[in-house]
Motif scaffolding. Structure first.
Motif, mmCIF file in Angstrom:
data_model
loop_
_atom_site.group_PDB
_atom_site.id
_atom_site.type_symbol
_atom_site.label_atom_id
_atom_site.label_comp_id
_atom_site.label_asym_id
_atom_site.label_seq_id
_atom_site.Cartn_x
_atom_site.Cartn_y
_atom_site.Cartn_z
ATOM 1 N N ILE A 29 -11.730 -2.845 -0.533
ATOM 2 C CA ILE A 29 -11.969 -1.778 -1.498
ATOM 3 C C ILE A 29 -13.475 -1.560 -1.608
ATOM 4 O O ILE A 29 -14.220 -2.513 -1.853
ATOM 5 N N GLY A 30 -13.912 -0.331 -1.429
ATOM 6 C CA GLY A 30 -15.330 -0.038 -1.570
ATOM 7 C C GLY A 30 -15.640 1.372 -1.122
ATOM 8 O O GLY A 30 -14.879 1.974 -0.366
ATOM 9 N N ASP A 31 -16.749 1.870 -1.602
ATOM 10 C CA ASP A 31 -17.186 3.212 -1.231
ATOM 11 C C ASP A 31 -17.559 3.268 0.243
ATOM 12 O O ASP A 31 -17.765 2.229 0.888
ATOM 13 N N MET A 32 -17.687 4.478 0.757
ATOM 14 C CA MET A 32 -18.169 4.695 2.107
ATOM 15 C C MET A 32 -19.530 4.011 2.239
ATOM 16 O O MET A 32 -20.395 4.158 1.373
ATOM 17 N N PHE A 100 -6.293 -6.015 8.203
ATOM 18 C CA PHE A 100 -7.320 -5.526 7.300
ATOM 19 C C PHE A 100 -7.096 -4.040 7.093
ATOM 20 O O PHE A 100 -6.941 -3.298 8.064
ATOM 21 N N LEU A 101 -7.068 -3.617 5.832
ATOM 22 C CA LEU A 101 -6.887 -2.209 5.484
ATOM 23 C C LEU A 101 -8.137 -1.669 4.814
ATOM 24 O O LEU A 101 -8.703 -2.329 3.938
ATOM 25 N N GLU A 102 -8.540 -0.485 5.225
ATOM 26 C CA GLU A 102 -9.575 0.255 4.515
ATOM 27 C C GLU A 102 -8.927 1.515 3.978
ATOM 28 O O GLU A 102 -8.087 2.116 4.631
ATOM 29 N N TRP A 103 -9.296 1.899 2.781
ATOM 30 C CA TRP A 103 -8.759 3.079 2.096
ATOM 31 C C TRP A 103 -7.246 2.969 1.934
ATOM 32 O O TRP A 103 -6.510 3.934 2.089
ATOM 33 N N ILE A 116 -4.324 -9.372 -0.334
ATOM 34 C CA ILE A 116 -5.564 -9.974 -0.805
ATOM 35 C C ILE A 116 -6.538 -8.819 -0.977
ATOM 36 O O ILE A 116 -6.921 -8.179 0.004
ATOM 37 N N ASN A 117 -6.899 -8.519 -2.202
ATOM 38 C CA ASN A 117 -7.774 -7.396 -2.500
ATOM 39 C C ASN A 117 -9.211 -7.877 -2.617
ATOM 40 O O ASN A 117 -9.526 -8.712 -3.474
ATOM 41 N N ILE A 118 -10.060 -7.358 -1.729
ATOM 42 C CA ILE A 118 -11.479 -7.718 -1.733
ATOM 43 C C ILE A 118 -12.274 -6.455 -2.032
ATOM 44 O O ILE A 118 -12.178 -5.466 -1.303
ATOM 45 N N ARG A 119 -13.037 -6.507 -3.106
ATOM 46 C CA ARG A 119 -13.852 -5.360 -3.497
ATOM 47 C C ARG A 119 -15.305 -5.609 -3.093
ATOM 48 O O ARG A 119 -15.850 -6.691 -3.330
ATOM 49 N N ILE A 120 -15.892 -4.593 -2.467
ATOM 50 C CA ILE A 120 -17.304 -4.648 -2.088
ATOM 51 C C ILE A 120 -18.025 -3.550 -2.871
ATOM 52 O O ILE A 120 -17.765 -2.368 -2.661
ATOM 53 N N GLU A 129 -22.060 -6.779 -3.786
ATOM 54 C CA GLU A 129 -21.339 -7.841 -4.485
ATOM 55 C C GLU A 129 -19.918 -7.840 -3.959
ATOM 56 O O GLU A 129 -19.241 -6.802 -3.989
ATOM 57 N N ILE A 130 -19.478 -8.983 -3.456
ATOM 58 C CA ILE A 130 -18.131 -9.114 -2.917
ATOM 59 C C ILE A 130 -17.307 -9.946 -3.885
ATOM 60 O O ILE A 130 -17.703 -11.048 -4.281
ATOM 61 N N THR A 131 -16.147 -9.389 -4.261
ATOM 62 C CA THR A 131 -15.249 -10.061 -5.197
ATOM 63 C C THR A 131 -13.848 -10.085 -4.607
ATOM 64 O O THR A 131 -13.321 -9.043 -4.205
#
Length: 148
Positions: A29-32, A100-103, A116-120, A129-131
Motif C-alpha cells: 500500500i502506498g502512493d505512486m 506481491f500485489l500493488e494497487w 499481509i498488508n505493508i504500507r509505505i 516509513e514502512i509499516t
C-alpha cells in the motif's frame, strides 16, 4: 521502520524475506513512487532473482529463483471484474509461490483473506516509513518475528 536510504530498504527486505513463505500474499500500500516495486525488487534479490521489474504494463510478472514470486500491479484496472481476464486465483492463492500485489484496492471483492498488508508512506523525497499492518494473523506473526 524508517527508511532513509536504499541500504536501509535492503536491510528491511533481507529481514522480511526469510520470514515469508509459499502461499503468502503481500499487499503493498502506498502512493505512486513510494517504493513498492523497489521493495519487491529487494526481496527478489534475497531469493536470487535479479531480473525483476515493475509489472504496470504487463499486469503480472513471474520471477523464478529460490522461490517463485508473482508480482501483480492492478493500477490500470478500471473495475475489479478486470481480474476475470487473468488467472487471478493462481496469484491470490499461490501454491509454491509468494504473491506481491500493488494497487490491490482495484481488485476489491476478489482479494484473498489474510493478506499481509505493508504500507509505505513517503515522508519526503528520500525518506519512507514502512509499516506491516497488524490486521491479520500472518501479519501479527511476522511483526512478532521482526520484533515490531
Amino acid at each position: 521502520m524508517i527508511i532513509n536510504k536504499i541500504s536501509d530498504l535492503e536491510k528491511f527486505a533481507n529481514n522480511l524475506a526469510p520470514l515469508l513463505k509459499e502461499g503468502d500474499v503481500i499487499n503493498l500500500i502506498g502512493d505512486m513512487g513510494a517504493g513498492k516495486t523497489t521493495l519487491v525488487n529487494a526481496i527478489a534479490r534475497f531469493f536470487k532473482i535479479y531480473d525483476s521489474s515493475s509489472p504496470t504494463f504487463a499486469i503480472v510478472n513471474i520471477y523464478e529463483g529460490d522461490v517463485t514470486i508473482y508480482h501483480l500491479d492492478l493500477y490500470r484496472f478500471e473495475s475489479p471484474d478486470d481480474l476475470l481476464d487473468i488467472d487471478f486465483e493462481t496469484y491470490f492463492y499461490p501454491e509454491g509461490a509468494i504473491t506481491f500485489l500493488e494497487w490491490a484496492e482495484n481488485g476489491e471483492g476478489y482479494l484473498p483473506d489474510g493478506m499481509i498488508n505493508i504500507r509505505i508512506d513517503k515522508i519526503d523525497p528520500d525518506t519512507r516509513e514502512i509499516t506491516i499492518l497488524d490486521d491479520t494473523e500472518r501479519a501479527r506473526e511476522i511483526n512478532e518475528l521482526l520484533g515490531n
